[in-house]
Design an enzyme around this catalytic site. Sequence first.
Site, mmCIF file in Angstrom:
data_model
loop_
_atom_site.group_PDB
_atom_site.id
_atom_site.type_symbol
_atom_site.label_atom_id
_atom_site.label_comp_id
_atom_site.label_asym_id
_atom_site.label_seq_id
_atom_site.Cartn_x
_atom_site.Cartn_y
_atom_site.Cartn_z
ATOM 1 N N GLY A 13 0.837 -1.095 -0.329
ATOM 2 C CA GLY A 13 0.608 0.103 0.019
ATOM 3 C C GLY A 13 1.355 1.388 -0.042
ATOM 4 N N ALA A 219 1.378 -16.547 -11.563
ATOM 5 C CA ALA A 219 2.963 -15.823 -11.148
ATOM 6 C C ALA A 219 4.129 -16.427 -9.604
ATOM 7 C CB ALA A 219 3.088 -14.532 -12.081
ATOM 8 N N ALA A 221 4.005 -18.522 -7.808
ATOM 9 C CA ALA A 221 4.462 -20.223 -8.061
ATOM 10 C C ALA A 221 5.018 -20.637 -9.136
ATOM 11 C CB ALA A 221 2.968 -21.193 -7.732
ATOM 12 N N PHE A 222 4.914 -20.268 -9.812
ATOM 13 C CA PHE A 222 6.208 -20.126 -11.136
ATOM 14 C C PHE A 222 7.159 -19.824 -10.669
ATOM 15 C CE2 PHE A 222 3.905 -21.107 -15.249
ATOM 16 C CZ PHE A 222 2.712 -21.870 -15.065
ATOM 17 N N CYS A 272 5.001 -13.782 0.973
ATOM 18 C CA CYS A 272 4.270 -14.178 0.026
ATOM 19 C C CYS A 272 4.390 -15.452 -0.798
ATOM 20 C CB CYS A 272 4.387 -13.328 -1.383
ATOM 21 S SG CYS A 272 4.025 -11.998 -0.399
ATOM 22 N N LYS A 275 2.978 -18.147 1.774
ATOM 23 C CA LYS A 275 1.198 -18.412 1.708
ATOM 24 C C LYS A 275 0.812 -17.919 0.713
ATOM 25 C CE LYS A 275 0.473 -13.578 1.818
ATOM 26 N NZ LYS A 275 -0.569 -13.375 0.359
ATOM 27 N N ARG A 342 9.672 -11.375 7.024
ATOM 28 C CA ARG A 342 8.825 -12.370 7.273
ATOM 29 C C ARG A 342 9.564 -14.133 5.652
ATOM 30 N NH1 ARG A 342 3.985 -8.845 5.132
ATOM 31 N NH2 ARG A 342 5.774 -7.555 4.203
ATOM 32 N N ARG A 447 24.060 -18.072 0.251
ATOM 33 C CA ARG A 447 24.275 -17.420 -0.664
ATOM 34 C C ARG A 447 25.366 -16.929 -2.374
ATOM 35 N NH1 ARG A 447 18.214 -15.701 -0.707
ATOM 36 N NH2 ARG A 447 18.058 -15.400 1.696
HETATM 37 N N1 LIG Z 1 5.388 -7.834 0.030
HETATM 38 C C1 LIG Z 1 5.141 -7.801 -0.983
HETATM 39 O O1 LIG Z 1 6.163 -7.653 -1.553
HETATM 40 C C2 LIG Z 1 4.640 -8.234 -1.561
HETATM 41 C C3 LIG Z 1 2.656 -8.102 -1.403
HETATM 42 N N2 LIG Z 1 1.310 -9.162 -1.645
HETATM 43 C C4 LIG Z 1 0.081 -8.683 -0.792
HETATM 44 O O2 LIG Z 1 -0.404 -7.771 -0.772
HETATM 45 C C5 LIG Z 1 -1.206 -7.469 0.042
HETATM 46 C C6 LIG Z 1 -0.158 -6.534 1.618
HETATM 47 O O3 LIG Z 1 1.139 -7.399 1.550
HETATM 48 P P1 LIG Z 1 1.608 -6.174 2.647
HETATM 49 O O4 LIG Z 1 2.372 -4.952 2.574
HETATM 50 O O5 LIG Z 1 2.865 -6.904 2.672
HETATM 51 O O6 LIG Z 1 0.897 -6.343 4.454
HETATM 52 P P2 LIG Z 1 1.811 -5.752 5.571
HETATM 53 O O7 LIG Z 1 0.952 -6.094 6.348
HETATM 54 O O8 LIG Z 1 3.000 -4.690 5.201
HETATM 55 O O9 LIG Z 1 0.761 -4.199 5.586
HETATM 56 C C7 LIG Z 1 -0.555 -4.674 5.603
HETATM 57 C C8 LIG Z 1 -1.511 -3.256 6.337
HETATM 58 O O10 LIG Z 1 -3.074 -3.413 6.559
HETATM 59 C C9 LIG Z 1 -3.604 -3.000 8.004
HETATM 60 N N3 LIG Z 1 -5.020 -3.535 8.256
HETATM 61 C C10 LIG Z 1 -5.178 -4.507 8.076
HETATM 62 N N4 LIG Z 1 -6.310 -4.267 8.697
HETATM 63 C C11 LIG Z 1 -7.225 -3.493 8.314
HETATM 64 C C12 LIG Z 1 -8.001 -2.947 8.380
HETATM 65 N N5 LIG Z 1 -9.422 -3.315 8.623
HETATM 66 N N6 LIG Z 1 -7.953 -1.196 7.815
HETATM 67 C C13 LIG Z 1 -6.985 -0.460 7.972
HETATM 68 N N7 LIG Z 1 -5.792 -1.371 7.472
HETATM 69 C C14 LIG Z 1 -5.909 -3.204 7.824
HETATM 70 C C15 LIG Z 1 -2.592 -3.289 8.713
HETATM 71 O O11 LIG Z 1 -1.949 -3.137 10.110
HETATM 72 C C16 LIG Z 1 -0.921 -3.456 7.943
HETATM 73 O O12 LIG Z 1 -0.393 -2.226 8.251
HETATM 74 C C17 LIG Z 1 -1.003 -8.894 0.669
HETATM 75 O O13 LIG Z 1 -2.480 -9.451 0.588
HETATM 76 C C18 LIG Z 1 0.286 -9.970 0.176
HETATM 77 O O14 LIG Z 1 0.304 -10.834 -0.599
HETATM 78 C C19 LIG Z 1 1.571 -8.427 -3.167
HETATM 79 C C20 LIG Z 1 2.548 -7.898 -3.581
HETATM 80 C C21 LIG Z 1 4.301 -8.176 -3.242
HETATM 81 O O1 LIG Z 2 3.998 -11.492 -4.226
HETATM 82 C C1 LIG Z 2 5.147 -10.761 -3.691
HETATM 83 O O2 LIG Z 2 4.413 -10.552 -2.426
HETATM 84 C C2 LIG Z 2 6.244 -10.767 -4.367
HETATM 85 O O3 LIG Z 2 6.551 -12.210 -4.011
HETATM 86 C C3 LIG Z 2 7.903 -11.826 -5.004
HETATM 87 O O4 LIG Z 2 8.759 -10.758 -4.267
HETATM 88 P P1 LIG Z 2 9.568 -10.804 -3.085
HETATM 89 O O5 LIG Z 2 8.776 -12.239 -2.354
HETATM 90 O O6 LIG Z 2 9.401 -9.300 -2.767
HETATM 91 O O7 LIG Z 2 11.023 -10.663 -3.184
HETATM 92 P P2 LIG Z 2 12.027 -12.160 -4.491
HETATM 93 O O8 LIG Z 2 12.970 -11.175 -5.520
HETATM 94 O O9 LIG Z 2 10.835 -12.888 -5.334
HETATM 95 O O10 LIG Z 2 12.331 -12.993 -3.416
HETATM 96 C C4 LIG Z 2 11.891 -14.421 -3.403
HETATM 97 C C5 LIG Z 2 12.936 -15.088 -2.274
HETATM 98 O O11 LIG Z 2 13.650 -15.653 -3.646
HETATM 99 C C6 LIG Z 2 14.936 -16.065 -3.167
HETATM 100 N N1 LIG Z 2 15.369 -15.974 -4.428
HETATM 101 C C7 LIG Z 2 14.686 -15.017 -5.535
HETATM 102 C C8 LIG Z 2 15.109 -15.512 -6.722
HETATM 103 C C9 LIG Z 2 16.101 -16.060 -7.260
HETATM 104 O O12 LIG Z 2 17.112 -16.079 -8.234
HETATM 105 N N2 LIG Z 2 17.051 -17.066 -5.528
HETATM 106 C C10 LIG Z 2 16.864 -17.467 -4.634
HETATM 107 O O13 LIG Z 2 16.635 -17.509 -3.315
HETATM 108 C C11 LIG Z 2 14.694 -14.699 -2.547
HETATM 109 O O14 LIG Z 2 16.156 -14.737 -1.695
HETATM 110 C C12 LIG Z 2 14.144 -14.393 -1.684
HETATM 111 O O15 LIG Z 2 13.815 -15.268 0.292
HETATM 112 C C13 LIG Z 2 7.582 -12.016 -6.524
HETATM 113 O O16 LIG Z 2 8.397 -11.889 -7.246
HETATM 114 C C14 LIG Z 2 6.598 -10.912 -6.468
HETATM 115 O O17 LIG Z 2 6.664 -10.510 -8.178
HETATM 116 C C15 LIG Z 2 5.000 -10.882 -5.924
HETATM 117 O O18 LIG Z 2 4.854 -9.858 -6.291
#
Ligand SMILES: NC(=O)C1=CN([C@@H]2O[C@H](COP(=O)(O)OP(=O)(O)OC[C@H]3O[C@@H](n4cnc5c(N)ncnc54)[C@H](O)[C@@H]3O)[C@@H](O)[C@H]2O)C=CC1
Ligand SMILES: O=C(O)[C@H]1O[C@H](OP(=O)(O)OP(=O)(O)OC[C@H]2O[C@@H](n3ccc(=O)[nH]c3=O)[C@H](O)[C@@H]2O)[C@H](O)[C@@H](O)[C@@H]1O
EC number: 1.1.1.22
Length: 480
Positions: A13, A219, A221-222, A272, A275, A342, A447
Site C-alpha cells: 500500500g 505468477a 507459484a511459477f 508471499c 503463503k 517474514r 547465498r
Molecule cells: N509484500 C510484498 O512484497 C507484496 C505483497 N502482496 C500482497 O499485498 C497484501 C499486503 O501485503 P503487505 O503490504 O506486505 O502487508 P503488510 O502487513 O505490510 O500491510 C498490511 C497493512 O494492512 C493493515 N490493515 C489490516 N487490516 C486493516 C483494516 N481493516 N483497516 C485498515 N488497515 C488494515 C495492517 O495494519 C497493515 O499495516 C498481501 O495480500 C500480500 O500478499 C503483493 C505483492 C507484493
Molecule cells: O507477491 C509478492 O509478495 C511478491 O513476491 C515476490 O517478491 P519478493 O518476495 O518481495 O522477493 P523475491 O525477489 O521474489 O525473492 C523471494 C525469495 O526468493 C529468493 N530468491 C530469489 C531469486 C533467486 O534466484 N533465488 C532466490 O533464492 C530471495 O532471496 C527471497 O528469499 C515476487 O518476486 C513478486 O513479483 C511478488 O509481487
Amino acid sequence: MVKICCIGAGYVGGPTMAVIALKCPSNQVIVVDISVPRITAWNSDQLPIYEPGLEDVVKQCRGKNLFFSTDVEQHVAESDIIFVSVNTPTKTRGLGAGKAADLTYWESAARLIADVSKSNKIVVEKSTVPVKTAEAIEKILTHNSKGINFQILSNPEFLAEGTAIQDLLNPDRVLIGGRETPEGQKAIKVLKGVYAQWVPEDRIITTNLWSAELSKLAANAFLAQRISSVNSMSALCEATGADVTQVAHAVGKDTRIGPRFLNASVGFGGSCFQKDILNLVYICECNGLPEVANYWKQVIEVNDYQKNRFVNRVVSSMFNTVSGKKIAILGFAFKKDTGDTRETPAIDVCKGLLGDNAHLSIFDPQVNEDQIQRDISMKKFDWDHPRHLQPSSPTSVKQVSVVWDAYEATKNAHAVCILTEWDEFKKLDYQRIYDNMQKPAFVFDGRNIVDVEKLRKIGFIVYCIGKPLDQWLKDMPAVA
Ligand SMILES: NC(=O)C1=CN([C@@H]2O[C@H](COP(=O)(O)OP(=O)(O)OC[C@H]3O[C@@H](n4cnc5c(N)ncnc54)[C@H](O)[C@@H]3O)[C@@H](O)[C@H]2O)C=CC1
Ligand SMILES: O=C(O)[C@H]1O[C@H](OP(=O)(O)OP(=O)(O)OC[C@H]2O[C@@H](n3ccc(=O)[nH]c3=O)[C@H](O)[C@@H]2O)[C@H](O)[C@@H](O)[C@@H]1O
C-alpha cells in the site's frame, strides 16, 4: 479529480500509493491504516519500511497529494476508488489452518466500506487473494449497499521488495480484472486511466476477475518453482561435482527458460511465496484436484528440504555438533535491500542450529534485535500478521545475541553462516575475520556471494550451495 484511498499502509500500500501520487499529480491519494504507529512513521522522517528510493518519492508528494491517516472511515467515505491492500496471511486456526488464506482483515475492510459509503465506489483488490474472493466481497458490499453501486476490480501487485519503486515505475505489466458487464468495463477504464499516466498501454492487461486473481497466485507459484528447481539441482551438484552456477547459466541461456531468478540459495523466504502456494494448494484441494495440489506442494517441500540441508551441512561439518559453539549469522532479512523478515529462511536455519544447542551472534544491517528475537521465538505463520496483532512479548532466546557489526558477530566464532546476500558482506575483510575466529574456521555461504578461492587461501573451510565440495566437507557428509 478522482480521489483515491488505500486501506493498508504496508509494503504494498505505501510504495504503490506513493508512486501513484507521484505520477498522477492531479489525483489526491490517501493511505489509511488501523495501525497508529505505522501511520505515525509514514508521516515522519523514519518511514516504517526500508525500500531503496521510497523516501525520495514520499518526500516529493507527502502533504501535496499524498496523505497518511488513521481516519479510515472518513477517507473511505469520501473516495471514488478504494484500493484494499491489507494483509492476507495463512490461517493459523480452524478450517484450512496452515494453508488457506486468512481473509479476516479483508472482510473487515469490506464491511467498513459497505457501512460508511454514501456514493458509488470502485473497490480494487490489491492484496493477493484466493480466486473467487471478489464474489464474496461483492456479497458483503451489496448486502448493505443502500442502492450504492460498487464495482470490484482485481488489480494484483507484482512488485518485489527491495526493488519496489523500480518495479512500480517500470512494471512488466499491470493487470486489471473486472466484471464483463458495461459497468465492470467502465470501472476497468477508470483504473486503466490512472496507470496509463505512466505505464505504456500495451503493458496494461485487462481480463475477467477470476483470471486476474488466479494469475497472481500462478505468477508467484511459477517464480518460487524456479528457485525450488534450481535448489533441487544444487543438491545433485554437491553430490556429483557439478557447479550449480554453471548449470543455471547453461540452462538459462535457452531463451525459453531465461537467465533470471535461477540463483541457488539456502531457500526462498518472504511474506508471499509460501503463503500464496499454500493457498493455491488449498484451492486445488477444495476443487477436487489433489494431483495439482501435490504438484505445487512439492515447491514448498523442496524449500524446507533446502533449509534443513543447510543446517545439516553446518552441524555435520563441525564434528556433528554445534553445542556450545558460537556461530555468527550474517544477514537475517529474507533478501537484500529490505528489513523484512517474514518467512525468512534465517528463522528456520537459526531454529535448527539452536535445536543443536548453538550460540548465535546475529548481524543484519536493517533488522533490529527486537524483531530477530520475536521471529525466533514465535510460532510459524504468526510472523505474517501485523505487528500489533502478533502474540505479545514472546520470551527472548538466551543463546541468541544480536550485534550491530559483522566483525563483532564473528569474533571468537567457530563458523560464519551467510543467510542474506547484502552487498556489504562481499566486501568484508575476511582475513581479519579469520584471524579473530576459532580454528578450524568455517564459512557456510547460503547465498553464494563469497570469493571461495580467496577464502580457502586464507584458511577457511568453505561451503557454498551447489558447488564442488572441498575435501573436509567430502569427509564429513551431511545426512539429509
Ligand atoms: N509484500 C510484498 O512484497 C507484496 C505483497 N502482496 C500482497 O499485498 C497484501 C499486503 O501485503 P503487505 O503490504 O506486505 O502487508 P503488510 O502487513 O505490510 O500491510 C498490511 C497493512 O494492512 C493493515 N490493515 C489490516 N487490516 C486493516 C483494516 N481493516 N483497516 C485498515 N488497515 C488494515 C495492517 O495494519 C497493515 O499495516 C498481501 O495480500 C500480500 O500478499 C503483493 C505483492 C507484493
Ligand atoms: O507477491 C509478492 O509478495 C511478491 O513476491 C515476490 O517478491 P519478493 O518476495 O518481495 O522477493 P523475491 O525477489 O521474489 O525473492 C523471494 C525469495 O526468493 C529468493 N530468491 C530469489 C531469486 C533467486 O534466484 N533465488 C532466490 O533464492 C530471495 O532471496 C527471497 O528469499 C515476487 O518476486 C513478486 O513479483 C511478488 O509481487
